[in-house]
Design an enzyme around this catalytic site. Structure first.
Site, short mmCIF file in Angstrom:
data_model
loop_
_atom_site.label_atom_id
_atom_site.label_comp_id
_atom_site.label_asym_id
_atom_site.label_seq_id
_atom_site.Cartn_x
_atom_site.Cartn_y
_atom_site.Cartn_z
N HIS A 75 -1.77 -1.46 44.43
CA HIS A 75 -1.93 -0.48 45.51
C HIS A 75 -0.66 -0.46 46.36
CE1 HIS A 75 -5.99 0.07 44.27
NE2 HIS A 75 -6.44 -1.09 44.73
N HIS A 83 0.98 -2.68 37.95
CA HIS A 83 -0.01 -1.88 38.66
C HIS A 83 -0.37 -2.55 39.98
CE1 HIS A 83 -3.66 -4.42 37.98
NE2 HIS A 83 -2.94 -4.87 36.96
#
Length: 358
Positions: free
Chosen positions: A144, A142
Site C-alpha cells: 500500500h 506489492h
C-alpha cells in the site's frame, strides 16, 4: 601491318594473321579465366563472411540461453502499489501461487502504520533496492504505497507499474465494514473498529467521520504520488496528475468489477510473471477467499448523499477515466464467444525487410 604485307610473301602474311588471332584468343581466354577466378574468390569470401556472422549469432544465442538477457524479463521488476479494498489481496495471492512455477520473487512492501508516503531517505533506499538487488530479480513488489517516480532518482530502466481500482463508494463501504468485522482471510485478527456495530447507512445519516466524503480521497493520491498536493483533499491538480500517471506510467490498470479480464490481459502482456494466471483465477481457491464480513450495501439515499460532494465527483471522474481506458485496451485485446473471453492472435507482421540476404 601494312609494311609487313609489302615485305612478306602472302603465305607468311596469312600465317602471321593466324598467329595474331591465336594470340588474341589465348589472351581473351586468360582474361575470362581470371575474371571467373575473381568472381569465385569474391563468392568464397562472401560465404566465409556469412558463415562468420551466423557463427557469431549462434554463439550469441547460446550465451543468451546460458545467461538470459533483460529482453527475456530476467531482470524485470513489477510494482503493484495496491489500493486498499480493491481485491488487491485476491490478486496478490495469484502472484504468490505462480512465483515458484514461473521462477520470480514476490516481496511485500510493509510500511510503518501502512503509511503510503515514504520519507525521502526511504524513497532512495527503495529505488536502490528495486534497481540493484539482483538476487531478487525478476521481482514482483506489492504494498500500500503511493506511486513513486523512479526517473527523479536518475534511474534509466524503470519498473513496470500495474494497479487495480474500484468504484469509490463501493471501496469505502468495503473498508468501513472491514475495519469493524474483518474478512474471511484472517477471521481471528482483531480490527481497529471491532465492536462498533453501526451500519454504514447509520454512519452517513449521523454524519460520522468514518463515512465522510473525505474518506473517499484515496485512489487519486495513490496514483498521483509523493507530492504534497496529491494529498490535499479535493485538489484538481492531483486529479490531473493521477490521470497523467495512469496513462503514462502504468502498463495496465484494471478495475475490481472486471478482475478476471485484468488477469487475462496481464497474462498476455507479461507471461514471464503471469503464465497460468487466468486458469488459476478461475479454478483456484485462494483467489476467491477474501470477502469482507457483515458488509451491507448502502441505500440509495446514503449513496446519493455522498454523490453530492465535490470529492466523490473527482474520485468518480478518476474511476470512470480508468474504466474507460481499461475497456479501450480490452476491446483491442480480447473477443467474446459463447460467453467466454478469448485473447486475439497477433495481428501484425513484418515485410520489406532490407538488406536482402542470399
Amino acid at each position: 601491318m601494312g609494311l609487313l604485307r609489302i615485305m612478306m610473301p602472302p603465305k607468311f602474311q596469312l600465317l602471321a594473321l593466324l598467329a595474331f588471332a591465336v594470340a588474341m584468343f589465348f589472351l581473351e581466354n586468360q582474361i575470362q579465366k581470371l575474371e571467373e577466378s575473381r568472381v569465385k574468390l569474391e563468392r568464397a569470401i562472401a560465404r566465409h563472411e556469412v558463415h562468420e556472422i551466423e557463427e557469431r549469432h549462434t554463439q550469441d544465442g547460446l550465451r543468451e540461453r546460458e545467461a538470459p538477457s533483460a529482453a527475456g524479463g530476467e531482470d524485470m521488476v513489477v510494482i503493484y502499489n495496491r489500493v486498499p479494498k480493491t481485491a488487491s489481496t485476491s490478486f496478490t495471492n495469484i502472484a504468490y501461487d505462480l512465483c515458484g512455477k514461473n521462477r520470480y520473487h514476490v516481496l511485500h512492501i510493509n510500511t510503518t502504520k501502512n503509511n503510503p508516503v515514504m520519507s525521502m531517505q526511504d524513497q532512495v533506499r527503495f529505488v536502490k533496492n528495486v534497481t540493484e538487488w539482483g538476487e531478487m530479480k525478476p521481482a514482483f513488489y506489492h504494498g500500500h504505497v503511493s506511486f513513486l517516480d523512479f526517473t527523479k532518482f536518475g534511474v534509466k530502466k524503470k519498473p513496470v507499474y500495474i494497479n487495480v481500482i474500484r468504484d469509490p463508494i463501493e471501496r469505502l463501504v468495503s473498508y468501513y465494514y472491514f475495519l469493524r468485522f474483518g474478512d474471511d482471510y484472517r477471521p481471528g485478527l482483531r480490527r481497529r473498529k471491532q465492536g462498533d456495530k453501526k451500519t454504514f447507512d447509520e454512519c452517513v445519516s449521523a454524519g460520522g467521520s468514518d463515512c465522510a466524503p473525505e474518506k473517499l480521497w484515496l485512489q487519486i493520491p495513490f496514483f498521483c504520488g509523493h507530492y504534497s498536493e496529491c494529498w490535499n483533499v479535493g485538489s484538481h491538480w492531483a486529479l490531473e496528475q493521477a490521470k497523467y500517471n495512469l496513462v503514462n506510467e502504468y502498463l495496465l490498470v484494471g478495475v475490481t468489477e472486471e478482475l478476471e479480464d485484468f488477469v487475462m490481459m496481464l497474462e498476455a502482456a507479461l507471461p514471464r510473471f503471469f503464465r497460468g494466471a487466468t486458469e488459476l483465477y478461475k479454478t483456484g481457491k485462494k483467489s476467491h477467499l477474501r470477502k469482507t464480513s457483515e458488509k451491507k450495501p448502502p441505500t440509495k439515499e446514503s449513496s446519493a448523499r455522498l454523490q453530492q460532494s465535490a470529492i466523490w465527483k473527482m474520485e468518480n471522474e478518476f474511476y470512470e477515466f480508468a474504466l474507460e481506458q481499461f475497456q479501450f485496451v480490452r476491446a483491442h485485446a480480447v473477443r467474446e464467444k459463447d460467453g467466454e473471453l478469448y485473447l486475439l492472435a497477433q495481428n501484425f507482421f513484418y515485410e520489406k525487410i532490407y538488406p536482402k540476404t542470399n
